[in-house]
Motif scaffolding. Structure first.
Motif, PDB file in Angstrom:
ATOM      1  N   UNK A 214       0.840  -1.207   0.000  1.00 26.28           N
ATOM      2  CA  UNK A 214       0.000   0.000   0.000  1.00 26.28           C
ATOM      3  C   UNK A 214       0.876   1.258   0.000  1.00 26.28           C
ATOM      4  N   UNK A 215       0.374   2.315  -0.617  1.00 27.21           N
ATOM      5  CA  UNK A 215       1.118   3.579  -0.645  1.00 27.21           C
ATOM      6  C   UNK A 215       1.154   4.189   0.754  1.00 27.21           C
ATOM      7  N   UNK A 216       2.219   4.943   1.027  1.00 26.91           N
ATOM      8  CA  UNK A 216       2.226   5.678   2.301  1.00 26.91           C
ATOM      9  C   UNK A 216       2.706   7.105   2.042  1.00 26.91           C
ATOM     10  N   UNK A 217       2.442   7.967   3.013  1.00 26.60           N
ATOM     11  CA  UNK A 217       2.844   9.388   2.917  1.00 26.60           C
ATOM     12  C   UNK A 217       2.379  10.024   1.603  1.00 26.60           C
ATOM     13  N   UNK A 218       1.156   9.687   1.211  1.00 25.24           N
ATOM     14  CA  UNK A 218       0.539  10.338   0.055  1.00 25.24           C
ATOM     15  C   UNK A 218       1.360  10.157  -1.236  1.00 25.24           C
ATOM     16  N   UNK A 219       1.959   8.997  -1.365  1.00 23.72           N
ATOM     17  CA  UNK A 219       2.851   8.703  -2.487  1.00 23.72           C
ATOM     18  C   UNK A 219       2.136   8.834  -3.836  1.00 23.72           C
ATOM     19  N   UNK A 220       0.886   8.366  -3.897  1.00 23.08           N
ATOM     20  CA  UNK A 220       0.160   8.397  -5.181  1.00 23.08           C
ATOM     21  C   UNK A 220      -0.089   9.839  -5.622  1.00 23.08           C
ATOM     22  N   UNK A 221      -0.504  10.689  -4.679  1.00 22.26           N
ATOM     23  CA  UNK A 221      -0.758  12.089  -5.041  1.00 22.26           C
ATOM     24  C   UNK A 221       0.524  12.765  -5.481  1.00 22.26           C
ATOM     25  N   UNK A 222       1.629  12.416  -4.819  1.00 20.77           N
ATOM     26  CA  UNK A 222       2.930  12.999  -5.193  1.00 20.77           C
ATOM     27  C   UNK A 222       3.270  12.637  -6.643  1.00 20.77           C
ATOM     28  N   UNK A 223       3.069  11.372  -6.998  1.00 22.95           N
ATOM     29  CA  UNK A 223       3.388  10.934  -8.377  1.00 22.95           C
ATOM     30  C   UNK A 223       2.546  11.707  -9.388  1.00 22.95           C
ATOM     31  N   UNK A 224       1.251  11.849  -9.087  1.00 23.66           N
ATOM     32  CA  UNK A 224       0.358  12.565 -10.013  1.00 23.66           C
ATOM     33  C   UNK A 224       0.754  14.039 -10.095  1.00 23.66           C
ATOM     34  N   UNK A 225       1.063  14.633  -8.948  1.00 22.59           N
ATOM     35  CA  UNK A 225       1.409  16.066  -8.918  1.00 22.59           C
ATOM     36  C   UNK A 225       2.720  16.341  -9.642  1.00 22.59           C
ATOM     37  N   UNK A 226       3.734  15.492  -9.419  1.00 17.62           N
ATOM     38  CA  UNK A 226       5.037  15.705 -10.071  1.00 17.62           C
ATOM     39  C   UNK A 226       4.887  15.597 -11.594  1.00 17.62           C
ATOM     40  N   UNK A 227       4.025  14.693 -12.030  1.00 16.79           N
ATOM     41  CA  UNK A 227       3.790  14.589 -13.477  1.00 16.79           C
ATOM     42  C   UNK A 227       3.161  15.873 -13.996  1.00 16.79           C
ATOM     43  N   UNK A 228       2.164  16.360 -13.261  1.00 20.91           N
ATOM     44  CA  UNK A 228       1.485  17.593 -13.696  1.00 20.91           C
ATOM     45  C   UNK A 228       2.492  18.747 -13.783  1.00 20.91           C
ATOM     46  N   UNK A 229       3.309  18.879 -12.743  1.00 22.37           N
ATOM     47  CA  UNK A 229       4.278  19.986 -12.688  1.00 22.37           C
ATOM     48  C   UNK A 229       5.324  19.914 -13.800  1.00 22.37           C
ATOM     49  N   UNK A 230       5.587  18.692 -14.290  1.00 21.79           N
ATOM     50  CA  UNK A 230       6.680  18.521 -15.269  1.00 21.79           C
ATOM     51  C   UNK A 230       6.205  18.183 -16.672  1.00 21.79           C
ATOM     52  N   UNK A 231       4.883  18.255 -16.878  1.00 22.83           N
ATOM     53  CA  UNK A 231       4.364  17.958 -18.222  1.00 22.83           C
ATOM     54  C   UNK A 231       4.500  16.487 -18.604  1.00 22.83           C
TER      55      UNK A 231
END
Ligand code: KE4
Length: 425
Positions: A214-231
Motif C-alpha cells: 500500500x502507498x504511504x505518505x501520500x505517495x500516489x498524489x505525489x506521483x500525479x502532482x510531479x507529473x502535472x508539474x513537469x508535463x
C-alpha cells in the motif's frame, strides 16, 4: 498417478514448460500444477476430481465467481449474432460509455485484448503525446510483458527469480528508470534532475505483483502532482485493481486521479480484454485521429464486450464491495490469529477482496522488503492448503482474490484451513 500429472507431462512436449503463462507452472511452490476441468462459483474442479476453493479467480477477472449465469447469458446472446466482425459494433460503444462513467480519469477509452497491450499502448501514447522517451516505473510492479517494463518486474518474472527478462535490448531498458515504490525522495529527485525528459510515470496504485503493498505518505498524489508539474503523464495500471477494489478502482477509492488508466481482467468477464483511457487531449493523439499508432484485430470483440458489460453492470447494481471487504477481513483475521498462536511473524495486507501473505517480521512497503519474506513458509502453507481443498496464489509474490461466491462456507472453510496451515508450520 494423478491425471493432471499425465496431462502436464503431455503438455510439456508441445508447450514451453507445459504452460501458457509461467506463473501457472507452480515453480516456486513445488509439485506440478493441477489441470482444471471446469469452474463454478468459488470452486475449481480438477482433472483429479478434486474440488478447490479458488483464491486466484483466474488472476482477478472472476470477481463474480466462475461460470456466472448473467455473464454466460450475455455471451450466448452475443454469440447468436456471430463471434467477430472487425467493424465497429454497438457493444463497443456501450462498454466505452460504461468505463467513462465509472472510472474517474477516463474521458475516452480504447479497447484492446490484454492488460499488457493496455500498458504498452499507454506508455507509447504518453511518449507520443509528450515527445519524450523516459518512463519511470517501480521495482516489483508488473505491467505485463512489455519490453520496456520488464525491468525489475514482479509477478511471474519475480516468482521465477528473474525480474529482468532476457531479450530486452539495453537501449530499451535505458529509457526505463526504476525507483522504489513509496520512496518519495527519489521520485522528487529524479524529476528535479530530468523532469523534462520524463514521458510518464506508470505504477500499480496498490502493487499486487510482489505480494500486496500500500502507498504511504501520500505517495500516489505525489506521483500525479510531479507529473502535472513537469508535463509528464501519470498512468495508473489498474488492470488488477480496476473494478476490484471499488467500482472506480483505487483512483475512486482514494480520490486520486491520474492522467491515464490501464484496465483489463474484470472488464472482460473472463474473456480476453484490455483497455486504456484518460484525458481527451491525450487520447486524441491516437490513430486515426493523431500520430500514435495502436491497433488490434479483435479489439472490441462483441463476445468479450458483452461479457464485460454484463460483469460491470452486475457490479454496478449489486455493489458487492462492502461484503467482499468483510470476507477479506475474516480471512485476514483468522490467519493473523493462527500466527499469533503459533508465534509466527507474518503480515497480511488486505483491501476489499485482495489479500497477500508475507512471512516477514516487518510491514512490507516496497520490493526490497517483499523479497526478504520467507518463501519456504509460504510454500508449506500453499502445499498444506491445496491438500485441504484451498487454492491460494501459487507464489509468495502474487495476491489472492475473493469473489462474491465465496460468501458463507467457502470463506469459513478457507479461514479454518489457512489457519491450520499456519499452525502446522
Ligand atoms: P495481461 O497481459 O496478463 O492480461 O495483464 C498484464 C498485467 C498488467 N498489469 C497488472 C497490474 C497485472 O497484474 C497484469 C497481469 N497479472 C498477472 C498476475 N499477477 C497475470 C497472471 C499471469 O501472468 O499469468
Amino acid at each position: 498417478m494423478e491425471i493432471s500429472n499425465d496431462l502436464f507431462e503431455q503438455a510439456k512436449k508441445t508447450i514451453p514448460g507445459g504452460v501458457n503463462s509461467p506463473v501457472r507452472a507452480f515453480r516456486s511452490v513445488g509439485g506440478s500444477p493441477f489441470f482444471t476441468k471446469r469452474a463454478d462459483g468459488a470452486y475449481l474442479y480438477t482433472s483429479d476430481d478434486q474440488r478447490l476453493i479458488d483464491y486466484v479467480c483466474t488472476w482477478g477477472p472472476a470477481i463474480l465467481g466462475h461460470n456466472q449465469p448473467v455473464i454466460k447469458e450475455a455471451i450466448s446472446r452475443a454469440l447468436e449474432q456471430g463471434t467477430s466482425f472487425g467493424t465497429p459494433n454497438p457493444y463497443e460503444v456501450e462498454m466505452a460509455e460504461l468505463i467513462c462513467e465509472l472510472v474517474p480519469s477516463v474521458e475516452k477509452v480504447r479497447m484492446c485484448n490484454s492488460g499488457t497491450e493496455a500498458t504498452m499502448s499507454s506508455i507509447r501514447l504518453a511518449r507520443g503525446y509528450t515527445g519524450r522517451d523516459k518512463i519511470i516505473k517501480f521495482a516489483g510492479c508488473y505491467h505485463g510483458h512489455v519490453d520496456s517494463l520488464l525491468v525489475k518486474a514482479g509477478s511471474g518474472a519475480l516468482t521465477l527469480g528473474n525480474p529482468d527478462s532476457a531479450g530486452i535490448p539495453d537501449s530499451f531498458a535505458r529509457e526505463t528508470i526504476v525507483l522504489n515504490y513509496n520512496d518519495s525522495e527519489s521520485l522528487k529527485q529524479t524529476f528535479a534532475n530530468q523532469g523534462d525528459q520524463i514521458a510518464a510515470v506508470i505504477l500499480e496504485p496498490y502493487p499486487a505483483n510482489c505480494g500486496l503493498i500500500f502507498p504511504k505518505n501520500n505517495f500516489l498524489q505525489l506521483a500525479v502532482d510531479l507529473c502535472k508539474e513537469n508535463g509528464s503523464v501519470s498512468i495508473f495500471d489498474e488492470v488488477m485493481t480496476g473494478f476490484r477494489v471499488s467500482l472506480g478502482g483505487v483512483q475512486e477509492h482514494v480520490n486520486i486521479i491520474p492522467d491515464m488508466t490501464a484496465l483489463g481482467k474484470i472488464i472482460g468477464g473472463g474473456l480476453p480484454v484490455g483497455a486504456f483511457g484518460g484525458r481527451k487531449e491525450i487520447m486524441d493523439h491516437l490513430a486515426p485521429l493523431g500520430p500514435v499508432y495502436q491497433a488490434g484485430t479483435l479489439s472490441g470483440n462483441p463476445l468479450a464486450m458483452a461479457a464485460g458489460i454484463a460483469a460491470l453492470k452486475m457490479l454496478q447494481s449489486t455493489n458487492p464491495y462492502k461484503d467482499l471487504n468483510c470476507m477479506g477481513r475474516k480471512i485476514k483475521n483468522s490467519i493473523l490469529q493462527a500466527a499469533a498462536e503459533k508465534g509466527v511473524a507474518l503480515q497480511v495486507p488486505q483491501v476489499g477482496s485482495m489479500f497477500a501473505i508475507f512471512f516477514n517480521e516487518n510491514p512490507v512497503e516496497n520490493f526490497d522488503h517483499a523479497i526478504r519474506s520467507d518463501v519456504d513458509s509460504f510454500k508449506k502453507v500453499f502445499q498444506y492448503s491445496i491438500k485441504n481443498g484451498v487454492y491460494i496464489a501459487p507464489s509468495a509474490f502474487e495476491t489472492c482474490f475473493i469473489s462474491t461466491c465465496h460468501a458463507g462456507d467457502p470463506v469459513d472453510i478457507s479461514s479454518q484451513v489457512l489457519g491450520d496451515a499456519i499452525k502446522n508450520l
